[in-house]
Design an enzyme around this catalytic site. Structure first.
Site, PDB file in Angstrom:
ATOM      1  NE  ARG A  32      -2.945   2.596   3.002  1.00  0.00           N
ATOM      2  CZ  ARG A  32      -2.678   3.332   4.075  1.00  0.00           C
ATOM      3  NH1 ARG A  32      -1.986   2.853   5.062  1.00  0.00           N
ATOM      4  NH2 ARG A  32      -3.139   4.559   4.175  1.00  0.00           N
ATOM      5  CG  ASN A  73      -4.206   3.221   9.004  1.00  0.00           C
ATOM      6  OD1 ASN A  73      -4.429   2.295   8.227  1.00  0.00           O
ATOM      7  ND2 ASN A  73      -3.779   4.395   8.594  1.00  0.00           N
ATOM      8  CD  GLU A 103      -3.710   7.369  10.372  1.00  0.00           C
ATOM      9  OE1 GLU A 103      -3.218   8.416  10.830  1.00  0.00           O
ATOM     10  OE2 GLU A 103      -3.323   6.239  10.725  1.00  0.00           O
ATOM     11  CE1 TYR A 121       1.356   2.300  13.552  1.00  0.00           C
ATOM     12  CE2 TYR A 121      -0.652   3.435  12.888  1.00  0.00           C
ATOM     13  CZ  TYR A 121       0.585   2.904  12.578  1.00  0.00           C
ATOM     14  OH  TYR A 121       1.055   2.968  11.293  1.00  0.00           O
ATOM     15  CG  HIS A 125      -0.298   8.901   3.765  1.00  0.00           C
ATOM     16  ND1 HIS A 125      -0.528   7.553   3.968  1.00  0.00           N
ATOM     17  CD2 HIS A 125       0.170   9.351   4.947  1.00  0.00           C
ATOM     18  CE1 HIS A 125      -0.202   7.220   5.211  1.00  0.00           C
ATOM     19  NE2 HIS A 125       0.225   8.299   5.822  1.00  0.00           N
ATOM     20  CD  GLU A 180      -0.668   3.735   8.324  1.00  0.00           C
ATOM     21  OE1 GLU A 180      -0.320   4.115   9.462  1.00  0.00           O
ATOM     22  OE2 GLU A 180      -0.899   4.518   7.391  1.00  0.00           O
TER      23      GLU A 180
HETATM   24  C1  FCB Z   1      -0.099   6.841  11.004  1.00  0.00           C
HETATM   25  C2  FCB Z   1       0.214   7.448   9.665  1.00  0.00           C
HETATM   26  C3  FCB Z   1       1.509   6.990   9.070  1.00  0.00           C
HETATM   27  C4  FCB Z   1       2.599   6.827  10.107  1.00  0.00           C
HETATM   28  C5  FCB Z   1       2.100   6.024  11.280  1.00  0.00           C
HETATM   29  C6  FCB Z   1       3.152   5.783  12.353  1.00  0.00           C
HETATM   30  O1  FCB Z   1      -0.943   7.697  11.701  1.00  0.00           O
HETATM   31  O2  FCB Z   1      -0.807   7.142   8.742  1.00  0.00           O
HETATM   32  O3  FCB Z   1       1.865   7.889   8.058  1.00  0.00           O
HETATM   33  O4  FCB Z   1       3.113   8.044  10.455  1.00  0.00           O
HETATM   34  O5  FCB Z   1       0.991   6.652  11.854  1.00  0.00           O
END
Ligand code: FCB
Length: 454
Positions: free
Chosen positions: A88, A303, A177, A305, A132, A362
């Protein structure tokens, strides 16, 4: 988690995914390409913002980044060596349309054309993300995403990219995002274009939703059997304590942020709780809101994290402190590690919105990695982070989520926005002085996982 050894075993984990599962990597143009002034590329808002004194932790820009623009063949070979099935990447709007609109810069499109061919030759499916965050600066000078005309600008840009790549690319993503772009860039001021004005951020969000719909229509018209997605970041949101105030704050925040985009995308219009919170905080002062058209989506990209805890400082909406719980296990970003949130997020998003398919677009972790004297990069914390999240993805799959793929963020250490080059997310180490790439242990682990799939 009975057996910690087993949790990390890529062969056991891999066997929990079906054949054809799309393991891949995600990246974005400004963070890796470099070649900022080459082959007719115009300036983007990140070229501008990265030069604002104090805006970037190490004062660095993406002028060179990973020099991927010149090294993309090697980088594709690296991915192929790990066994990736999907990639991607994002297209830089200012490479394609240096003036934002109007004349197309064919050399900019040539780059992506060559990248797509290299990927396909290596057996890697391209997923093209159109935006992006690197908006052409000339469009920002005309109001950027806060100007309603951006819907047409974006659709026009999408049509040029679709016309050039659509014969070989089936997977399209409109935006990455949109909440981060709208809120961090226009209300918090810590991302480009660096504005601090909530009503502007709310207009940006609204135009992003309209832009998604317009671009999706254009892609459908140009690309036969296109699959359309969007990458949305939904982290785990929870109250910092069990108090009523914190619980209400967490519910308001997730409605004012996540549902703010997801509800309209799935045809429900803006969510009531979020509307009340934004209104009470004055974010909608002077903003004319009409529900945007429902989004056109074949898959939802997630995405993921971390877990964000919300602590209310008063009863006023947005008077909140949001972040990791003190003492929790965190990555170098200060992000709280919460693999269960990936499983629960996938399950809940699917239950709530029923997208036909989902992709983890992500997931990854930053740690300060070094190349050891023997040439190895022993990034066991990243490896463990990935293993725990892949396990969570397997749980979601087994709970019935139509999960089609998973993209690790990222192949290479790269430019982490306002943190410059101070955070390394790659499964491959980059020495930014020499551009030398070194596979980390996590890359070898990922390769074994992919090989064991099915
Ligand atoms: C996300 C972003 C990506 C990268 C990661 C760590 O929010 O989409 O570009 O910076 O975090």
């Amino acid at each position: 988690m009975a057996n910690a050894e087993l949790d990390l075993d890529p062969t056991v984990l891999g066997a929990r995914f079906p054949p054809g599962f799309a393991w891949g990597f995600a990246a974005s143009a400004y963070q890796i390409e470099g070649a900022a002034a080459e082959d007719g590329r115009g300036r983007s808002i990140w070229d501008t913002f990265s030069r604002v004194p104090g805006a970037i932790a190490d004062g660095q820009t993406g002028d060179v980044a990973c020099d991927h623009y010149h090294r993309f063949r090697d980088d594709v070979a690296l991915m192929a060596g790990i066994g990736a099935k999907a990639y991607r990447f994002s297209v830089a709007w200012p490479r394609v349309l240096p003036d934002g609109t109007g004349a197309v810069n064919e050399r900019g499109l040539d780059f992506y054309d060559g990248l797509v061919d290299a990927l396909l030759a290596a057996g890697i499916e391209p997923l093209v993300n159109l935006f992006h965050w690197d908006l052409p600066q000339v469009l920002q000078d005309r109001g950027g995403f806060a100007n309603a005309e951006v819907v047409d600008w974006f659709a026009d840009y999408a049509s040029h990219v679709a016309a050039r790549l659509g014969d070989r690319v089936g997977d399209w993503m409109t935006l990455n995002e949109p909440a981060v772009f709208a809120f961090l860039g226009h209300a918090d001021g810590i991302h480009a274009p660096g504005l601090r004005d909530w009503p502007t951020a709310m207009r940006v969000a609204d135009n992003e939703l309209r832009g998604h719909a317009a671009a999706a229509a254009v892609i459908r018209a140009r690309v036969k059997d296109a699959r359309i997605g969007i990458a949305f970041d939904v982290n785990r949101v929870g109250p910092a304590t069990d108090s009523d105030r914190d619980r209400r704050a967490a519910a308001q925040w997730s409605s004012a942020r996540d549902a703010w985009f997801l509800d309209p995308l799935f045809g429900r219009g803006y969510p009531q709780l979020g509307l009340e919170a934004h209104r009470a905080a004055g974010h909608l002062d002077g903003v004319e809101l009409a529900d945007p058209p429902g989004g056109d989506l074949d898959y939802l990209g997630l995405n993921y994290y971390r877990r964000d805890s919300v602590r209310a400082l008063s009863d006023a909406p947005f008077d909140w402190e949001i972040g990791a719980r003190p003492g929790s296990e965190q990555t170098q970003m200060g992000w709280e590690i919460a693999p269960d949130g990936l499983r629960d997020g996938l399950v809940e998003l699917h239950r709530e919105y029923a997208p036909p398919e989902m992709v983890v677009t992500e997931n990854g972790a930053a740690y300060p990695d070094d190349v050891d004297p023997d040439g190895r990069v022993r990034d066991e914390r990243r490896l463990a982070y990935l293993a725990r999240h892949v396990e969570a993805a397997a749980d979601a799959l087994e709970a019935g989520v139509p999960l089609r793929g998973y993209d690790a963020w990222s192949l290479l250490d790269n430019y982490e926005w306002s943190l410059g080059y101070t955070r390394r997310f790659g499964l491959v180490h980059v020495n930014f002085a020499t551009q030398r790439r070194t596979r980390k242990d996590s890359a070898d682990w990922y390769g074994r996982l992919i090989a064991a799939t099915g």
